[in-house]
Design a protein around this motif. Sequence first.
Motif, PDB file in Angstrom:
ATOM      1  N   VAL A 163     -21.395 -21.246  -4.973  1.00 21.35           N
ATOM      2  CA  VAL A 163     -21.970 -20.018  -5.523  1.00 21.35           C
ATOM      3  C   VAL A 163     -21.270 -19.710  -6.839  1.00 21.35           C
ATOM      4  CG1 VAL A 163     -22.436 -17.569  -5.166  1.00 21.35           C
ATOM      5  CG2 VAL A 163     -22.448 -19.144  -3.211  1.00 21.35           C
ATOM      6  N   ARG A 165     -21.305 -16.921  -9.850  1.00 24.61           N
ATOM      7  CA  ARG A 165     -21.772 -15.574 -10.170  1.00 24.61           C
ATOM      8  C   ARG A 165     -21.231 -15.141 -11.524  1.00 24.61           C
ATOM      9  NH1 ARG A 165     -24.222 -11.440  -7.685  1.00 24.61           N
ATOM     10  NH2 ARG A 165     -23.786  -9.324  -8.433  1.00 24.61           N
ATOM     11  N   ASN A 166     -22.116 -14.689 -12.382  1.00 22.76           N
ATOM     12  CA  ASN A 166     -21.740 -14.210 -13.706  1.00 22.76           C
ATOM     13  C   ASN A 166     -21.251 -12.772 -13.574  1.00 22.76           C
ATOM     14  OD1 ASN A 166     -21.544 -13.340 -16.362  1.00 22.76           O
ATOM     15  ND2 ASN A 166     -23.446 -14.318 -17.021  1.00 22.76           N
ATOM     16  N   GLU A 319     -26.058 -12.019 -12.089  1.00 17.02           N
ATOM     17  CA  GLU A 319     -26.815 -12.990 -11.307  1.00 17.02           C
ATOM     18  C   GLU A 319     -25.889 -14.068 -10.742  1.00 17.02           C
ATOM     19  OE1 GLU A 319     -29.987 -14.617 -13.602  1.00 17.02           O
ATOM     20  OE2 GLU A 319     -31.251 -12.828 -13.369  1.00 17.02           O
ATOM     21  N   GLU A 320     -26.373 -14.697  -9.671  1.00 12.44           N
ATOM     22  CA  GLU A 320     -25.660 -15.825  -9.110  1.00 12.44           C
ATOM     23  C   GLU A 320     -26.631 -16.967  -8.863  1.00 12.44           C
ATOM     24  OE1 GLU A 320     -23.967 -14.245  -5.471  1.00 12.44           O
ATOM     25  OE2 GLU A 320     -25.580 -15.126  -4.278  1.00 12.44           O
ATOM     26  N   ARG A 322     -26.883 -20.804  -6.590  1.00 12.09           N
ATOM     27  CA  ARG A 322     -26.299 -21.608  -5.526  1.00 12.09           C
ATOM     28  C   ARG A 322     -26.736 -23.067  -5.660  1.00 12.09           C
ATOM     29  NH1 ARG A 322     -24.707 -18.375  -0.811  1.00 12.09           N
ATOM     30  NH2 ARG A 322     -24.825 -16.186  -1.467  1.00 12.09           N
TER      31      ARG A 322
END
Length: 332
Positions: A163, A165-166, A319-320, A322
């Motif tokens: 994952v 994530r920003n 946002e992330e 995967r």
Amino acid sequence: MTRFHAAEAMLGSQPVVQLEDVVAGRRVRIARLGAALLNFEANEGGAWHDYADGYRDDAEIAAHSGSRFAIMVPFAGRIADARYSFDGEAQDLQPGVVGAARASRHGFVRGTTFELAALGADDGQAQVTLATTAIRPRPGYPHAIDLAVTFTLDAAGLALEVVMRNVGDSVAPCFFGWHPYFRLADATVDGWELTIPAETLVRTGADLIALPGEAAYVALDDAPALDFREPRVIDDRIIDQGYTDLQPDADGRIRTHLRDPASGRALVVWQQHGLMHAFTSDTISRDVRRAIALEPMECMANAFNRPECADAIRLAPGEERRYRCGVEIVAA
């Protein structure tokens, strides 16, 4: 008897995590430094065989030479001349460095000790999540990414879920790659069979950077020497190539197969999408051609400089994204 176990341990000075499937006779060790897999062992008739050619001791973990089982974020492979442009802004990952010393590869976390975010086991699996906040603004990368890697050992094999994530305030270029090395026998890779379900080869220059534009993509019908769409012995081929246009199986997973006809050992590296990079370990510092790297990658190397990858690497603030891949041992 509980089937799965998960525990912390030490390898010399390095903290590691151990996951075990007692019933199937499978066990893995993962170093917290770099979240690098060290072992993937299987009990075969009372003897243990290690399918992973990872770092052997704490000194190798600390040196991380060869990027064995490296987690590669926010980019995988090389960035040409350590420079790129993103959203109209030129970036230099090595300001002030000139000449042959300019090189940037495999992201920023190989030398990072990950935090142990979760560790546990039940009747269905053993699992660990390793996390880091080490990707923060730096020369050439003014962005902040939180990264978590979950390793799950279950009856099917070993799976990774990554994952990204920003957590910054700007859109960031970011993608994942994994750099595993596999060893099927105490022999060179020459006798092993490889199958990669790809339609297209990524053509590179002498610097191993993909050629510009459409010149980078060659149909495998036009590159028969490196065509592994059907099982084929590696022989003396030197491979350090990206393969794309990967074809999934009916369940949606893309599977690259590796088999040793002499021992009958075989494994599958699976991924949900992206590119497969194969490397016959001809230039590593020890045990040349004694293992093969089969690298699931979300995008191709130098993606920060490829217009066709621009949408795939964009990660907006908050946002992330995967990515899932894994390894299955195939019974002889």
